[in-house]
Write an enzyme that holds these catalytic residues in place. Structure first.
Site, mmCIF file in Angstrom:
data_model
loop_
_atom_site.group_PDB
_atom_site.id
_atom_site.type_symbol
_atom_site.label_atom_id
_atom_site.label_comp_id
_atom_site.label_asym_id
_atom_site.label_seq_id
_atom_site.Cartn_x
_atom_site.Cartn_y
_atom_site.Cartn_z
ATOM 1 N N CYS A 1 -54.251 -21.275 27.387
ATOM 2 C CA CYS A 1 -54.237 -20.296 28.465
ATOM 3 C C CYS A 1 -55.655 -19.940 28.901
ATOM 4 O O CYS A 1 -56.555 -19.815 28.067
ATOM 5 C CB CYS A 1 -53.519 -19.036 27.985
ATOM 6 S SG CYS A 1 -53.413 -17.728 29.219
ATOM 7 N N HIS B 1 -66.379 -19.105 36.126
ATOM 8 C CA HIS B 1 -66.160 -19.895 34.912
ATOM 9 C C HIS B 1 -64.696 -20.319 34.787
ATOM 10 O O HIS B 1 -64.389 -21.448 34.400
ATOM 11 C CB HIS B 1 -66.595 -19.078 33.689
ATOM 12 C CG HIS B 1 -66.398 -19.777 32.384
ATOM 13 N ND1 HIS B 1 -67.191 -20.837 31.982
ATOM 14 C CD2 HIS B 1 -65.489 -19.581 31.392
ATOM 15 C CE1 HIS B 1 -66.770 -21.259 30.793
ATOM 16 N NE2 HIS B 1 -65.746 -20.515 30.421
#
Length: 149
Positions: free
Chosen positions: A74, A82
């Site tokens: 996840c 990022h």
């Protein structure tokens, strides 16, 4: 499928609660299919493609040990870009390895804007992303066999 498939599950443990739910869903589906399951852990989703490559690399001694792979992990969107880089590289990397090495793959990488959505999608009683990834892997194994590969 004539015999029980041997499945490698690679889980990214960056978010333990989410990883636990994803793994629970995947294992339930794989156990229902009487699959043999081996689980390994990597730090985050960015490491998933390399782990798949290590496991399925054609020059690895002993030949191909697994019939397919389920990748779980996840990424939750933060305040910087990022997130976009990690999501793109991990998804693209897993897909590239699956295509390059003809690996039946179930992709259970969540890329979500909020923690709440991650919880919902990972929960085996609600979104069951881990279970869906396991089902995809099993279907791709069957499809590979149908094509005689």
């Amino acid at each position: 499928m004539s015999q029980a498939p041997n499945i490698l599950v690679i889980e990214a443990r960056f978010y333990d609660e989410i990883a636990d739910d994803l793994l629970r869903g995947a294992v339930r589906v794989l156990e229902e299919a009487s699959a043999k399951i081996e689980t390994i852990t990597v730090p985050g989703i960015l490491e998933l493609p390399a782990a798949v490559s290590f496991a399925f690399h054609p020059t690895r001694n002993g030949g191909q040990r697994y019939d397919g792979v389920v990748v779980l992990g996840c990424a939750v969107k933060g305040e910087t870009d990022h997130y976009e880089h990690v999501c793109h590289e991990s998804m693209n990397g897993v897909q590239r390895v699956a295509l390059d090495f003809s690996v039946p793959c179930g992709n259970g990488i969540l890329t979500v804007p909020t923690w709440e959505l991650a919880q919902h999608r990972a929960d085996p009683a609600r979104g069951d992303a881990g279970g869906r990834a396991a089902k995809a892997c099993l279907r791709m194994i069957a499809l590979k066999q149908e094509f005689g590969l």
